[in-house]
Design a protein around this motif. Structure first.
Motif, PDB file in Angstrom:
ATOM      1  N   GLU A  73      38.526  68.520 -91.577  1.00 42.81           N
ATOM      2  CA  GLU A  73      38.931  69.298 -90.726  1.00 42.81           C
ATOM      3  C   GLU A  73      39.009  68.284 -89.392  1.00 42.81           C
ATOM      4  O   GLU A  73      38.993  69.064 -88.169  1.00 42.81           O
ATOM      5  N   THR A  74      39.161  67.298 -89.621  1.00 43.55           N
ATOM      6  CA  THR A  74      39.446  66.160 -88.337  1.00 43.55           C
ATOM      7  C   THR A  74      40.152  66.578 -87.555  1.00 43.55           C
ATOM      8  O   THR A  74      41.467  66.606 -88.092  1.00 43.55           O
ATOM      9  N   PRO A  75      40.256  66.656 -86.204  1.00 44.42           N
ATOM     10  CA  PRO A  75      41.350  67.193 -85.289  1.00 44.42           C
ATOM     11  C   PRO A  75      42.636  65.998 -85.321  1.00 44.42           C
ATOM     12  O   PRO A  75      42.414  64.925 -85.471  1.00 44.42           O
ATOM     13  N   ASP A  97      46.380  70.250 -84.569  1.00 43.61           N
ATOM     14  CA  ASP A  97      45.434  70.795 -83.389  1.00 43.61           C
ATOM     15  C   ASP A  97      46.569  70.868 -82.250  1.00 43.61           C
ATOM     16  O   ASP A  97      46.145  71.707 -81.271  1.00 43.61           O
ATOM     17  N   VAL A 116      41.422  68.553 -76.872  1.00 42.25           N
ATOM     18  CA  VAL A 116      41.115  69.049 -78.222  1.00 42.25           C
ATOM     19  C   VAL A 116      39.716  68.322 -78.720  1.00 42.25           C
ATOM     20  O   VAL A 116      38.948  69.337 -79.352  1.00 42.25           O
ATOM     21  N   ARG A 119      37.020  71.326 -77.366  1.00 36.43           N
ATOM     22  CA  ARG A 119      37.119  72.210 -78.453  1.00 36.43           C
ATOM     23  C   ARG A 119      36.569  71.936 -79.884  1.00 36.43           C
ATOM     24  O   ARG A 119      35.674  72.828 -80.247  1.00 36.43           O
ATOM     25  N   THR A 120      36.542  70.706 -80.237  1.00 38.93           N
ATOM     26  CA  THR A 120      36.081  70.603 -81.700  1.00 38.93           C
ATOM     27  C   THR A 120      35.112  69.604 -82.155  1.00 38.93           C
ATOM     28  O   THR A 120      34.451  69.603 -82.887  1.00 38.93           O
ATOM     29  N   SER A 121      34.784  69.013 -81.053  1.00 43.53           N
ATOM     30  CA  SER A 121      33.543  67.894 -80.872  1.00 43.53           C
ATOM     31  C   SER A 121      32.396  68.101 -80.278  1.00 43.53           C
ATOM     32  O   SER A 121      32.385  68.168 -78.981  1.00 43.53           O
TER      33      SER A 121
END
Length: 228
Positions: A73-75, A97, A116, A119-121
């Motif tokens: 699911e890596t951005p 993304d 991004v 939001r993701t990390s």
């Protein structure tokens, strides 16, 4: 620890620009020049984000994206010359993304990367700030404070001051500053750096602990006095 970004892009000029700007913002960057090499690089290391071109030799970006999304699911930010709505929808359907169209502004790409990652990390902090006695330069908010008072300063002057202050005692030539802050495409007079330095100096003056110093015949540095 620096966050790691994999750039899969077959145009070496674009790759160089991206790498320059990302390293300026303290990211660790790996470049892959085609889809197959990019996918191998991705599997052989751990990355916090992938910048992925679509039209590449050996394996296009769509296929690279599909394979990454099988197990990870890596951005991913798609960077491509295609701007049609269909291509954007396809990218988002594959799990992209964000999506940027060439030609692009490097600073906008950096801003999108940070958005991004925010939001993701969980390990990402968007705060970029340097502080010295009486001086604070906050690049996240594009604000400069001198003795606790905010100084009115245009964005380019703030970026210039932040870049120099975040690399204390390191000398930069005019051309290096042009490349980083104005971009490789800049075709104006390099002396524009001198004008911006002069304006910054007029606003922040000097301090016993630091100074914006001219290195004759070379360029400029943010000199910090160390008490040893």
């Amino acid at each position: 620890m620096k966050l790691k970004i994999l750039v899969i892009e077959d145009d070496p000029f674009i790759s160089e620009i991206i790498q320059l700007y990302l390293e300026k913002h303290e990211f660790e960057v790996t470049i892959a020049s085609d889809g197959e090499f990019g996918l191998d690089s991705f599997y052989n290391d751990t990355y916090d984000l992938v910048i992925l071109d679509i039209m590449m030799p050996k394996m296009d970006g769509w296929e690279v994206c599909k394979r990454i999304r099988i197990d990870f699911e890596t951005p991913i930010i798609m960077l491509t010359a295609k701007g049609e709505t269909y291509d954007k929808v396809k990218g988002f359907d594959l799990g992209v993304d964000d999506y940027m169209v060439k030609p692009f502004e490097p600073e906008e790409l950096v801003a999108r990367i940070k958005a991004v990652l925010k939001r993701t990390s969980s390990g990402f902090s968007a705060k970029e700030c340097v502080t010295y006695p009486s001086l604070t330069v906050n690049l996240t908010e594009y604000r400069v404070y001198l003795n606790g008072q905010e100084i009115d300063m245009p964005l380019k002057e703030i970026s210039l001051l932040y870049y120099l202050a975040s690399h204390p005692n390191r000398v930069f030539t005019r051309q290096q500053l042009i490349d980083v802050l104005w971009g490789f495409e800049f075709d104006g007079d390099p002396r524009t750096v001198d004008v911006h330095i002069k304006r910054v100096r007029e606003k922040i003056k000097d301090n016993p602990s630091w100074t914006l110093k001219t290195i004759r015949g070379v360029g400029y540095k943010f000199e910090v006095v160390t008490n040893e």
